[in-house]
Design a protein around this motif. Structure first.
Motif, mmCIF file in Angstrom:
data_model
loop_
_atom_site.group_PDB
_atom_site.id
_atom_site.type_symbol
_atom_site.label_atom_id
_atom_site.label_comp_id
_atom_site.label_asym_id
_atom_site.label_seq_id
_atom_site.Cartn_x
_atom_site.Cartn_y
_atom_site.Cartn_z
ATOM 1 N N VAL A 139 0.842 -1.205 0.000
ATOM 2 C CA VAL A 139 0.000 0.000 0.000
ATOM 3 C C VAL A 139 0.877 1.255 0.000
ATOM 4 O O VAL A 139 0.604 2.217 -0.726
ATOM 5 N N ALA A 140 1.949 1.245 0.788
ATOM 6 C CA ALA A 140 2.865 2.392 0.820
ATOM 7 C C ALA A 140 3.469 2.636 -0.559
ATOM 8 O O ALA A 140 3.588 3.792 -1.002
ATOM 9 N N LYS A 141 3.845 1.579 -1.263
ATOM 10 C CA LYS A 141 4.425 1.725 -2.604
ATOM 11 C C LYS A 141 3.381 2.246 -3.608
ATOM 12 O O LYS A 141 3.699 3.069 -4.460
ATOM 13 N N LEU A 142 2.146 1.777 -3.486
ATOM 14 C CA LEU A 142 1.090 2.275 -4.360
ATOM 15 C C LEU A 142 0.885 3.771 -4.143
ATOM 16 O O LEU A 142 0.833 4.552 -5.100
ATOM 17 N N LEU A 143 0.807 4.198 -2.890
ATOM 18 C CA LEU A 143 0.637 5.625 -2.588
ATOM 19 C C LEU A 143 1.833 6.441 -3.075
ATOM 20 O O LEU A 143 1.669 7.553 -3.592
ATOM 21 N N GLU A 144 3.019 5.901 -2.940
ATOM 22 C CA GLU A 144 4.223 6.580 -3.426
ATOM 23 C C GLU A 144 4.152 6.770 -4.941
ATOM 24 O O GLU A 144 4.468 7.846 -5.453
ATOM 25 N N GLU A 145 3.729 5.740 -5.652
ATOM 26 C CA GLU A 145 3.629 5.845 -7.116
ATOM 27 C C GLU A 145 2.544 6.836 -7.531
ATOM 28 O O GLU A 145 2.718 7.559 -8.514
ATOM 29 N N LEU A 165 2.533 6.175 -14.675
ATOM 30 C CA LEU A 165 1.232 5.508 -14.747
ATOM 31 C C LEU A 165 1.404 3.989 -14.823
ATOM 32 O O LEU A 165 0.670 3.239 -14.183
ATOM 33 N N SER A 166 2.405 3.544 -15.579
ATOM 34 C CA SER A 166 2.659 2.095 -15.643
ATOM 35 C C SER A 166 3.150 1.582 -14.292
ATOM 36 O O SER A 166 2.842 0.449 -13.901
ATOM 37 N N ASP A 167 3.873 2.413 -13.541
ATOM 38 C CA ASP A 167 4.325 2.012 -12.200
ATOM 39 C C ASP A 167 3.146 1.860 -11.239
ATOM 40 O O ASP A 167 3.147 0.957 -10.391
ATOM 41 N N ILE A 168 2.153 2.738 -11.354
ATOM 42 C CA ILE A 168 0.960 2.580 -10.506
ATOM 43 C C ILE A 168 0.312 1.224 -10.802
ATOM 44 O O ILE A 168 -0.023 0.471 -9.894
#
Length: 184
Positions: A139-145, A165-168
């Protein structure tokens, strides 16, 4: 089966017909707020309190954001993640958060063929197995992206927004798999 590009076009047409045009940053802001709402942090433990429709909304907001900035999300994901990690070049990522090399753009100059959303989700699950990381980390990585994408759209050329956008999607797909949720 509908490809990611076809799905993105269909969603964008429906959105435009029903709601008009919006700022892509509004969709990213909604994604961030929804993510914070459906994942509750309590006593150092992350808990999912949402429903499968919430994952669908996250994915829909991502596809609409990509449409608004002129990015084919399926192509962007297949270009950056052509079946392996773009940093360590291994099919099942071994980076452990360290970026050892510059991103690899294409595998032998070939971009993998068009995929459905489910096929992209499965490809990213094999690159980034969700069981390797805690829910908190994912979740932290998603919010960071999401934050990085907001910055890229505000300040950078299209190519950086495309990569972000591809990273999200690369964070959202394994998270959906981890939670046993459909993307749409």
């Amino acid at each position: 089966m509908e490809t990611t590009s076809q799905l993105q076009s269909r969603l964008f047409s429906l959105h435009r017909r029903n709601r008009g045009r919006k700022d892509p940053l509004q969709f990213l802001d909604k994604m961030e707020k929804l993510t914070r709402r459906i994942f509750l942090q309590h006593d150092g433990k992350m808990t999912f309190i949402g429903e499968s429709e919430d994952f669908s909304s996250l994915c829909e907001h991502l596809l609409l954001t990509a449409s608004l900035v002129g990015v084919d999300l399926g192509l962007a994901v297949r270009t950056k993640y052509p079946g392996f990690c773009p940093y360590c070049y291994i099919q099942s990522c071994q980076c452990k958060g360290i970026v050892p090399r510059p991103p690899y753009r294409r595998w032998n100059g070939q971009i993998p063929p068009e995929n459905s959303l489910a096929e992209l989700k499965e490809m990213l699950r094999s690159i980034y197995p969700p069981e390797r990381h805690t829910l908190e980390h994912q979740v932290a990585k998603l919010l960071e992206e999401i934050r990085e994408t907001q910055e890229a759209i505000q300040n950078s050329p299209l190519i950086e927004a495309q990569e972000e956008l591809s990273d999200i999607f690369a964070r959202l797909a394994p998270l959906a798999h981890f939670m046993r949720m459909p993307l749409l």
